[in-house]
Structures are given as C-alpha cells and as structure tokens.
Design an enzyme around this catalytic site. Structure first.
Site, PDB file in Angstrom:
ATOM      1  N   SER A 171       0.863  -1.191   0.000  1.00 29.89           N
ATOM      2  CA  SER A 171       0.000   0.000   0.000  1.00 29.89           C
ATOM      3  C   SER A 171       0.894   1.234   0.000  1.00 29.89           C
ATOM      4  O   SER A 171       2.076   1.136   0.359  1.00 29.89           O
ATOM      5  CB  SER A 171      -0.841  -0.010   1.271  1.00 29.89           C
ATOM      6  OG  SER A 171      -1.542   1.197   1.420  1.00 29.89           O
ATOM      7  N   TYR A 224      -1.504  -0.940  10.603  1.00 32.66           N
ATOM      8  CA  TYR A 224      -1.733  -1.279   9.184  1.00 32.66           C
ATOM      9  C   TYR A 224      -0.492  -0.935   8.374  1.00 32.66           C
ATOM     10  O   TYR A 224      -0.004  -1.739   7.577  1.00 32.66           O
ATOM     11  CB  TYR A 224      -2.962  -0.520   8.659  1.00 32.66           C
ATOM     12  CG  TYR A 224      -3.265  -0.799   7.206  1.00 32.66           C
ATOM     13  CD1 TYR A 224      -3.760  -2.032   6.791  1.00 32.66           C
ATOM     14  CD2 TYR A 224      -3.048   0.172   6.222  1.00 32.66           C
ATOM     15  CE1 TYR A 224      -4.034  -2.291   5.450  1.00 32.66           C
ATOM     16  CE2 TYR A 224      -3.317  -0.079   4.888  1.00 32.66           C
ATOM     17  CZ  TYR A 224      -3.809  -1.313   4.507  1.00 32.66           C
ATOM     18  OH  TYR A 224      -4.070  -1.566   3.184  1.00 32.66           O
TER      19      TYR A 224
HETATM   20  P1  NAD Z   1     -11.400  -6.030  -0.037  1.00 33.70           P
HETATM   21  O1  NAD Z   1     -11.888  -6.022   1.372  1.00 33.70           O
HETATM   22  O2  NAD Z   1     -12.397  -5.837  -1.125  1.00 33.70           O
HETATM   23  O3  NAD Z   1     -10.593  -7.349  -0.352  1.00 33.70           O
HETATM   24  C1  NAD Z   1      -9.848  -8.045   0.607  1.00 33.70           C
HETATM   25  C2  NAD Z   1      -9.961  -9.502   0.309  1.00 33.70           C
HETATM   26  O4  NAD Z   1      -9.187 -10.246   1.249  1.00 33.70           O
HETATM   27  C3  NAD Z   1     -11.390 -10.006   0.423  1.00 33.70           C
HETATM   28  O5  NAD Z   1     -11.604 -10.937  -0.619  1.00 33.70           O
HETATM   29  C4  NAD Z   1     -11.390 -10.715   1.765  1.00 33.70           C
HETATM   30  O6  NAD Z   1     -12.384 -11.711   1.849  1.00 33.70           O
HETATM   31  C5  NAD Z   1      -9.986 -11.296   1.750  1.00 33.70           C
HETATM   32  N1  NAD Z   1      -9.514 -11.706   3.056  1.00 33.70           N
HETATM   33  C6  NAD Z   1      -9.492 -10.995   4.203  1.00 33.70           C
HETATM   34  N2  NAD Z   1      -9.001 -11.750   5.201  1.00 33.70           N
HETATM   35  C7  NAD Z   1      -8.696 -12.951   4.654  1.00 33.70           C
HETATM   36  C8  NAD Z   1      -8.170 -14.159   5.173  1.00 33.70           C
HETATM   37  N3  NAD Z   1      -7.851 -14.284   6.457  1.00 33.70           N
HETATM   38  N4  NAD Z   1      -7.994 -15.200   4.339  1.00 33.70           N
HETATM   39  C9  NAD Z   1      -8.333 -15.099   3.036  1.00 33.70           C
HETATM   40  N5  NAD Z   1      -8.850 -13.998   2.487  1.00 33.70           N
HETATM   41  C10 NAD Z   1      -9.041 -12.935   3.299  1.00 33.70           C
HETATM   42  O7  NAD Z   1     -10.288  -4.919  -0.112  1.00 33.70           O
HETATM   43  P2  NAD Z   1      -9.190  -4.544  -1.214  1.00 33.70           P
HETATM   44  O8  NAD Z   1      -9.068  -3.079  -1.140  1.00 33.70           O
HETATM   45  O9  NAD Z   1      -9.487  -5.187  -2.501  1.00 33.70           O
HETATM   46  O10 NAD Z   1      -7.884  -5.169  -0.554  1.00 33.70           O
HETATM   47  C11 NAD Z   1      -6.958  -5.969  -1.261  1.00 33.70           C
HETATM   48  C12 NAD Z   1      -5.558  -5.609  -0.820  1.00 33.70           C
HETATM   49  O11 NAD Z   1      -5.265  -4.279  -1.237  1.00 33.70           O
HETATM   50  C13 NAD Z   1      -5.329  -5.654   0.690  1.00 33.70           C
HETATM   51  O12 NAD Z   1      -4.081  -6.245   0.960  1.00 33.70           O
HETATM   52  C14 NAD Z   1      -5.292  -4.185   1.071  1.00 33.70           C
HETATM   53  O13 NAD Z   1      -4.542  -3.957   2.231  1.00 33.70           O
HETATM   54  C15 NAD Z   1      -4.651  -3.583  -0.164  1.00 33.70           C
HETATM   55  N6  NAD Z   1      -4.872  -2.159  -0.335  1.00 33.70           N
HETATM   56  C16 NAD Z   1      -6.135  -1.642  -0.410  1.00 33.70           C
HETATM   57  C17 NAD Z   1      -6.292  -0.260  -0.548  1.00 33.70           C
HETATM   58  C18 NAD Z   1      -7.665   0.367  -0.589  1.00 33.70           C
HETATM   59  O14 NAD Z   1      -7.743   1.603  -0.464  1.00 33.70           O
HETATM   60  N7  NAD Z   1      -8.738  -0.387  -0.780  1.00 33.70           N
HETATM   61  C19 NAD Z   1      -5.175   0.565  -0.647  1.00 33.70           C
HETATM   62  C20 NAD Z   1      -3.907   0.014  -0.594  1.00 33.70           C
HETATM   63  C21 NAD Z   1      -3.762  -1.362  -0.440  1.00 33.70           C
END
Ligand code: NAD
Length: 247
Positions: free
Chosen positions: A142, A155
């Site tokens: 991130s 985080y």
């Molecule tokens: P999201 O909540 O839509 O997706 C997260 C996914 O991880 C979901 O499918 C959830 O079911 C799965 N998950 C959570 N815990 C889990 C576990 N214990 N085992 C298996 N699966 C699990 O959110 P997203 O934004 O798509 O997040 C994806 C990645 O992107 C994450 O690592 C997040 O930290 C990173 N990220 C997101 C953002 C943002 O602003 N959304 C920014 C930077 C980084």
C-alpha cells in the site's frame, strides 16, 4: 483444460475488490486463475462468471492466516494445473484506529492476515517455483507501506513489512532461480476494505476522498502489467496514486 493457459495464477483475497478485479482481468488475458478467500459462495460465483466469459478459473476456500490452508491451496493448484506461475498475495484487512484505541485482538489479526498470510503464501509456493526454476510472487502492499498516517500505525507496519519481505525475497531468489517479485502499492481504492474502517476520523477522511479513489480494475491493470513482462525483466514495485489525493 483443453487449451494450455498462458499462466497459472493464484490470487488470494479474490472474493472482492482488487483480488476479484485482478482475477477477471488476468483470466480475460488467457491465464488460468485459482481464486482463494474465505467466502466460498463468492468465489464460486466469480469463478462461474469468469468461465461464462470464456476464461479458465478454479477456486479454493482458504484462510491466508493458516499455514496449513495455504499449503493446501498451492497443492490444489498444482494438482489441477501442474504448475504455479504466479502467486498474488492480495488478501488484507484494515481495522484502523489510533494505537491506544486498537484492541489487541485487532492488531494481532492484522499481523496474522497481512504479514503472516504473505509469508505462508511464499513458504507454500516457493518449493514449487524453485523446482520449476521460474515463478513470480506479487505482494499487495500500500502507499501506507511508504508513509505512516495517524490511525494507521499497525496497518502501515504490516504494509512496510510486506515491502521488506518482497524485497528480501527478490534479493535471495531472483539471481539464483529467476523467481521474480513485485510490490504493488495502491493508494485509496474503492473497495469493501474502506467500509471496514472503524475509526470515525478515518471514515470521515475516506468519505471526503471517496470521489478521488482508484477503481480496483486500475490496480488489476498494474498487476497484469508486472506479470506480463518478459522473463528477463522484473518490475520491482508499482505505486498507484490518484493524482488529486494528498497521500
Ligand atoms: P477487499 O476487502 O475488497 O478485499 C480483501 C480480500 O481479502 C477479500 O476478498 C477478503 O475476503 C480477503 N480476506 C481478508 N481476510 C482474509 C483471510 N484471512 N484469508 C483469506 N482472504 C481474506 O479490499 P481490497 O481493497 O481489494 O484489498 C486488497 C488488498 O489491497 C489488501 O491487501 C489491502 O490492504 C490492499 N490495499 C487496499 C487499498 C484500498 O484503499 N482499498 C489501498 C492500498 C492497499
């Protein structure tokens, strides 16, 4: 599988957001995708959508915070497709709050999913990729893995850790085996993750920035770009920020 897929790709956290968008994009580009997350009903539905669109997809219910389940996931992919070309360690959670407000079980869970989950994925897939003498591990960090903001200390710590792990892995593996690594560092992206924010301050900031947040398919395109590079080229990190966002 009648036709050999261009690549076999495992994607964790594929039941929504960035993971789902990445699975759909890579499948439309000819990859065989193995979707992993805990919500089996969502995985089944997304895999069916991909197949309906002419792509190749399978799914496996796995909690990334379990080393055993990550081993089972990789074994499943190898049994199904005979190899693993790419692992996208994407699953992550973000229950942000000030350190003094964050419950112990919340920060423990964040470390379990965001850091141990990535390590378990690497441990499970590395023997397969070392045997193949090829492979690519893409870890979703991130911009919070570059900059710490109030309420995101833990985080951010997990996302700094993901960057350190990915860079260390690159130094250890790439020269010897050719295994590639990429860090993906998105800015605020419009996904379910933003709805899990518990801190009212961050929620408020999130609402303000929502209009400027990145659609998940843009992050998917960055991941596809890194994966599509020829074998002699490695994209070590892609940072994706909305132009109008302050951090
Ligand atoms: P999201 O909540 O839509 O997706 C997260 C996914 O991880 C979901 O499918 C959830 O079911 C799965 N998950 C959570 N815990 C889990 C576990 N214990 N085992 C298996 N699966 C699990 O959110 P997203 O934004 O798509 O997040 C994806 C990645 O992107 C994450 O690592 C997040 O930290 C990173 N990220 C997101 C953002 C943002 O602003 N959304 C920014 C930077 C980084």
């Amino acid at each position: 599988m009648e036709q050999r897929a261009s690549k076999v790709v495992i994607i964790t956290g594929a039941s929504s957001g960035i993971g789902e968008a990445t699975a759909k994009l890579l499948a439309s580009n000819g990859a065989a995708v193995v979707l992993a997350a805990r919500r089996e009903d969502r995985l089944r539905q997304i895999a069916a959508d991909i197949r309906r669109a002419g792509g190749e997809a399978d799914y496996f219910q796995a909690n990334v915070a379990s080393s055993e389940e990550m081993n089972m996931l990789v074994r499943h992919a190898v049994e199904r497709y005979g190899r693993v070309d790419v692992l996208v360690n994407n699953a992550g959670i973000m229950p942000v709050s000030k350190l003094r407000e964050l419950r112990v079980d919340e920060w423990e869970r964040m470390i379990d999913v965001n850091v141990k989950g990535v390590l378990y994925g690497i441990a499970a897939v590395l023997p397969v990729m070392r045997d193949q003498r090829s492979g690519h591990i893409v870890n979703v960090s991130s911009v919070a893995g570059h900059v710490v903001s109030p309420t995101s200390a833990v985080y951010s710590a997990t996302k700094f850790a993901v960057r350190a792990i990915t860079e260390g892995l690159r130094q250890e593996e790439s020269p010897e085996t050719g295994i590639r690594t990429t860090i993906i560092a998105p800015g605020m992206t419009e996904t379910e993750l933003m709805n899990t924010v518990s801190s009212p301050e961050v929620k408020q900031m999130g609402e303000m920035l929502r209009g400027m947040s990145i659609p998940p398919d843009r992050i998917a395109k960055a991941i596809a770009y890194a994966i599509d590079q020829p074998d002699d080229t490695s994209v070590s990190e892609i940072v994706i920020r909305p132009t109008a966002q302050p951090m």
